[in-house]
Design a protein around this motif. Structure first.
Motif: not given
Length: 356
Positions: A72-87
């Motif tokens: 998927m070349p149209h994706h944007r990366p992001e670092s891992k999300m912490e478990r403490s955060k809500t969706l």
């Protein structure tokens, strides 16, 4: 000799041509201002997908996410999300990254992988949650297929996606998420592979094939995985549950049932041992009647033995009383008992009469 002096007249200086104010000179080939000339854009469908994961996924799940990013070349990366955060924080992350779709990978117990696919534009939704099963990455499969990096794929769906209502919704969500927009800056203007979504056994099977020829020749590239739909929500990671899978059983529950069945096997084995010890005979088996017949191979001797056995049985039957005689004796005993009962009753009545 005398020198002749010639009077040299001075040349007049060239006069500049006066340009009237009404006429404008032509512009130079380069613009001196910093303004960029507006270009006519071809990239109209600006779909951006935020692909990232929460903390706690295994190495196999991380490699699968890497393969999906490659496709998927149209994706944007992001670092891992912490478990403490809500969706619900994912909507704000997508807004900061200028993304209108999100694909979140969530791990449980380092064993199970869940995938969220959501439409985050304005937090309107919908969003779907899947359990990912049978994961096989591209590096693991080592298939013969190969496709150009960044090329646009074709999307092929099973006929069931046009029959069931919840699959119609998932089809539209997959089209907007997996399809690479036309004239995307990071994409290539070629179509050389196809994504197939097949609905079988209440699950969605994903495959990626290279298009070898125009007559339909295909070669698998990878990755492979199976999406087991769990729930579909009205909003983006929030909202009411539109659809829920009635056949879904969590992996933890499946492992619990397997352990319980293994325990039942052990209990059954112990019960069989106890029953065998309780019903085991005390002495060995005596043998078959008339086993002396099989000791000699001579047919004449065997016939003599059989004749002797038949004669013996006949004599024993003659000694026994016949059935008719037995029934006669039983009837006589019954009549005798009845007469005794009648005599007792008569004697009782006579005694009562004498007392009166």
């Amino acid at each position: 000799m005398g020198r002749k002096f010639q009077n040299k007249k001075k040349k007049a200086a060239p006069q500049l041509e006066i340009v009237p104010l009404d006429e404008n000179p032509p512009l130079p080939p380069q613009r001196s201002s910093d303004e960029v000339v507006p270009k006519k854009e071809k990239w109209v469908n600006k779909q951006r997908v935020l692909v990232f994961s929460a903390r706690g996924i295994s190495h196999r799940d991380r490699h699968l996410m890497k393969d999906i990013k490659t496709l998927m070349p149209h994706h944007r990366p992001e670092s891992k999300m912490e478990r403490s955060k809500t969706l619900s924080v994912v909507n704000e992350m997508c807004e900061m990254k200028h993304c209108n779709k999100a694909m979140l990978f969530e791990g449980r117990r380092k064993r199970d992988l869940y995938m969220w696919v959501s439409n985050t534009s304005g937090s309107t939704g919908p969003s779907a949650k899947f359990l990912i099963e049978n994961i096989h990455t591209m590096a693991e499969l080592k298939m013969t297929g190969n496709c150009l990096r960044g090329s646009r794929p074709l999307l092929s769906f099973d006929s069931k996606f046009d029959e069931l209502p919840h699959l119609k919704l998932l089809k539209e969500l997959f089209v907007q998420t997996y399809a690479v927009p036309n004239h995307h800056p990071k994409s290539q203007p070629f179509v050389d592979h196809v994504f197939t979504f097949t609905y079988l056994d209440n699950r969605i099977w994903f495959r990626n094939f290279q298009i070898l020829s125009e007559d339909g020749g295909l070669s698998e590239v990878g990755p492979r995985y199976v999406m087991n739909p769990v729930k579909i929500f009205d909003g983006s990671f929030t909202g009411k549950t539109i659809w829920e899978n009635p056949d879904y059983v969590s992996p933890a529950k499946q492992r619990q049932l397997l352990k319980k069945s293994a325990k039942d096997r052990y209990v059954n084995r112990v019960e069989q041992k106890v029953k065998h010890e309780a019903t085991r005979p005390v002495r060995a088996y005596d043998g078959v009647d008339n086993e002396e017949i099989f000791e000699d191979d001579d047919p004449v001797e065997t016939a003599k033995i059989l004749a002797a056995i038949a004669k013996k049985k006949k004599e024993e039957a003659a000694k026994q009383t016949p059935k008719s005689a037995l029934t006669k004796k039983i009837k006589e005993k019954q009549l005798k008992a009845i007469k005794e009962v009648i005599d007792r009753k008569k004697a009782r009545t006579v005694k009562r009469v004498k007392k009166v």
